[in-house]
Design a protein around this motif. Structure first.
Motif, short mmCIF file in Angstrom:
data_model
loop_
_atom_site.label_atom_id
_atom_site.label_comp_id
_atom_site.label_asym_id
_atom_site.label_seq_id
_atom_site.Cartn_x
_atom_site.Cartn_y
_atom_site.Cartn_z
N SER A 118 40.87 6.10 46.14
CA SER A 118 41.86 5.02 46.07
C SER A 118 43.10 5.46 46.81
CB SER A 118 42.19 4.66 44.61
OG SER A 118 42.66 5.78 43.91
N GLU A 120 47.24 4.72 48.11
CA GLU A 120 48.51 4.08 47.81
C GLU A 120 49.44 4.31 48.99
OE1 GLU A 120 49.43 1.92 45.95
OE2 GLU A 120 51.55 2.06 45.47
N ILE A 129 45.27 8.86 46.10
CA ILE A 129 45.80 9.17 44.76
C ILE A 129 44.70 9.30 43.72
CG2 ILE A 129 48.04 8.14 45.25
CD1 ILE A 129 47.10 5.68 43.61
N GLU A 170 51.64 -4.08 49.70
CA GLU A 170 51.11 -3.70 48.40
C GLU A 170 49.59 -3.86 48.36
OE1 GLU A 170 51.00 -2.15 44.73
OE2 GLU A 170 52.84 -2.31 45.91
N PRO A 173 46.56 -1.13 50.93
CA PRO A 173 45.75 0.06 50.59
C PRO A 173 44.43 -0.27 49.93
CG PRO A 173 48.05 0.39 49.99
CD PRO A 173 47.91 -1.06 50.35
N GLU A 174 44.40 -1.32 49.11
CA GLU A 174 43.14 -1.71 48.47
C GLU A 174 42.19 -2.32 49.49
OE1 GLU A 174 44.45 -4.19 45.31
OE2 GLU A 174 45.07 -2.51 44.06
N PHE A 222 46.62 -4.19 41.88
CA PHE A 222 47.79 -3.33 41.92
C PHE A 222 47.74 -2.21 40.89
CE2 PHE A 222 49.21 -7.80 42.65
CZ PHE A 222 48.97 -7.76 44.01
N MET A 224 47.75 1.45 39.86
CA MET A 224 48.15 2.66 40.58
C MET A 224 46.93 3.54 40.85
SD MET A 224 51.22 2.58 41.48
CE MET A 224 51.25 4.26 42.08
N ASP A 225 46.09 3.68 39.84
CA ASP A 225 44.83 4.38 40.07
C ASP A 225 43.94 4.26 38.85
OD1 ASP A 225 42.82 5.86 41.18
OD2 ASP A 225 43.60 7.74 40.43
N GLN A 245 54.05 2.46 34.16
CA GLN A 245 52.66 2.40 34.62
C GLN A 245 51.66 2.45 33.48
OE1 GLN A 245 52.20 5.57 37.43
NE2 GLN A 245 53.76 4.76 38.82
N GLN A 336 55.39 -5.49 44.01
CA GLN A 336 54.56 -6.30 43.13
C GLN A 336 55.35 -7.44 42.48
OE1 GLN A 336 52.36 -3.94 40.28
NE2 GLN A 336 52.26 -2.21 41.68
N TYR A 415 55.46 10.29 42.48
CA TYR A 415 54.29 9.76 41.80
C TYR A 415 53.42 10.88 41.24
CZ TYR A 415 49.57 8.03 41.20
OH TYR A 415 48.33 7.77 40.68
#
Length: 433
Positions: A118, A120, A129, A170, A173-174, A222, A224-225, A245, A336, A415
């Motif tokens: 994944s 970010e 991340i 945002e 990355p996905e 969204f 984070m992981d 988070q 976000q 992070y």
């Protein structure tokens, strides 16, 4: 054809467990062309202004070029071409998901397979991340295939809302986790072998990744992981999880563990077991009980919701004399912060002395909104389009986003260490200086 109207925040609350399925059966060029014609008809009938970002001449030229190319394209390339058309419209409520949506009765979408990592996007680069291989965690991406990462991101951003730049950054990355998507964008020769050049800051190396199986499932909105659900092995970069988070099961939560401020986090603008305005009232009371009243309003994971609930919420804040002084209300924003959260930011700006910290928000103050989901009749692709215009600021306000009053860099090291410099800045802020 299926059409669902909902808020993106509601979509996010339901997305855990959405499945990335294997690619659907091939469809013929005639079916794709018919779907394109149907999409244009839906957009023309429902979107308030298709040409607010891209001129009609440019959009129609791209439309014609795409139509002509359909017979020679693969399904992945056809999907990317249709996504690019939607991205040219520009607003953060008109785009094509590259993953399964969670609503009952909807088809799975493109069915692209995900990489075993994944990503970010931080201010200092694109980082891994999370991964099945612990040796990959924390590495920065330098190239995708032979393409520098900046150019690879630019190609992805072309198929995302081109006017809502922060929102697209945002999502990007996905999108870059999708194996077949990377091949369609010319970033890999085939979906079974995705080459990445990675660095730890001192040395670089090339890693070739294979996509996960068709049953791999991610929390796609969204996270984070979250990692793929059901994975027996998953390693993450973060040493700790800051409060913002932490997993949320309710639209809004009031955190009582901070000593020097009341902290209210909004994930979705909605009523839960307690009303949205009622939680604002509780947060105000908590802030007023402090010797130095401060209310932290965290909108960094707020994707929107029911904007009609915002006036009563803000009324509760405005009614507090203790919070009337500029800087007593401190608002945290990120890429976000989207949709109805933009309406809330505008209302706070107009009615309070709130100070904003973090990153710029996702959308323009005056923006096209409403999340309408329409499914192509032949290829079964759920597409999102706007249907309303929301003027939350003055008519002449052309800002691309709500910018923070105090910008805080978004860095990988913070992070990885489990730090929250945005909250730290808000807590240490002195309104007298």
């Amino acid at each position: 054809m299926t059409r669902i109207s909902t808020g993106l925040a509601a979509l996010s609350l339901a997305l855990t467990g959405a499945t990335a399925l294997a690619q659907p059966a091939q469809h013929g060029a005639a079916e794709w062309t018919a779907d394109l014609d149907a999409l244009v008809e839906v957009l023309e009938a429902n979107h308030p202004n298709l040409f607010h970002t891209t001129s009609q001449a440019v959009w129609e030229a791209q439309l014609a070029a795409y139509r002509d190319s359909i017979p020679t394209m693969s399904d992945a390339e056809r999907t990317v071409g249709m996504a690019r058309l939607l991205g040219m419209i520009g607003d953060g409520h008109t785009w094509m998901p590259m993953h399964a949506l969670p609503f009952d009765g909807l088809p799975p979408g493109p069915g692209f397979r995900s990489l075993p990592v994944s990503f970010e996007l931080f201010d200092d680069g694109l980082f891994i991340i999370g991964a099945t291989d612990p040796d990959l965690v924390g590495l920065r991406v330098e190239t995708v295939g032979e393409v520098p990462v900046a150019e690879a991101l630019a190609r992805v951003l072309e198929i995302l809302p081109q006017d809502a730049v922060n929102f697209s950054r945002e999502l990007a990355p996905e999108w870059m986790m999708q194996a077949e998507l990377l091949t369609a964008l010319g970033l890999a020769a085939d979906a079974e072998h995705i080459a990445l050049t990675l660095t730890d800051g001192e040395a670089s190396r090339v890693e070739t990744l294979q996509p996960l199986g068709a049953g791999a499932r991610y929390d796609w909105v969204f996270s984070m992981d979250g990692g793929p659900q059901g994975s027996e092995v998953w390693h993450t970069a973060a040493a700790d999880t800051p409060v913002w988070q932490a997993p949320m099961t309710m639209p809004v939560r009031l955190v009582t563990s901070l000593e020097n401020a009341a902290y209210l986090q909004v994930f979705s603008i909605a009523n839960g077991p307690e009303t949205y305005a009622g939680l604002a009232r509780q947060a105000v009371a908590m802030a007023e009980s402090l010797d130095d009243p401060v209310l932290i309003l965290d909108l960094r994971r707020c994707l929107g919701g029911d904007g009609s609930l915002n006036p009563a919420f803000v009324d509760e804040l405005v009614a507090s004399e203790a919070l009337a002084q500029p800087g007593r209300i401190r608002v945290l924003t990120s890429r976000q912060t989207h949709s109805a959260a933009i309406m809330l930011l505008s209302r706070l700006k107009n009615r309070t002395g709130a100070v904003r910290f973090g990153q710029s928000a996702a959308d323009r103050p005056n923006h096209y909104g409403e999340t309408n989901i329409w499914v192509t009749p032949n290829t079964g692709l759920p597409l999102i389009h706007a249907s309303e215009f929301y003027a939350t600021s003055s008519p002449g306000d052309t800002r691309p986003h709500h910018a923070p009053d105090i910008a805080i860099p978004y860095r990988f090291d913070d992070y990885a260490a489990g730090l929250d410099p945005v909250l730290e800045a808000a807590l240490s802020y002195d309104p007298e200086t």
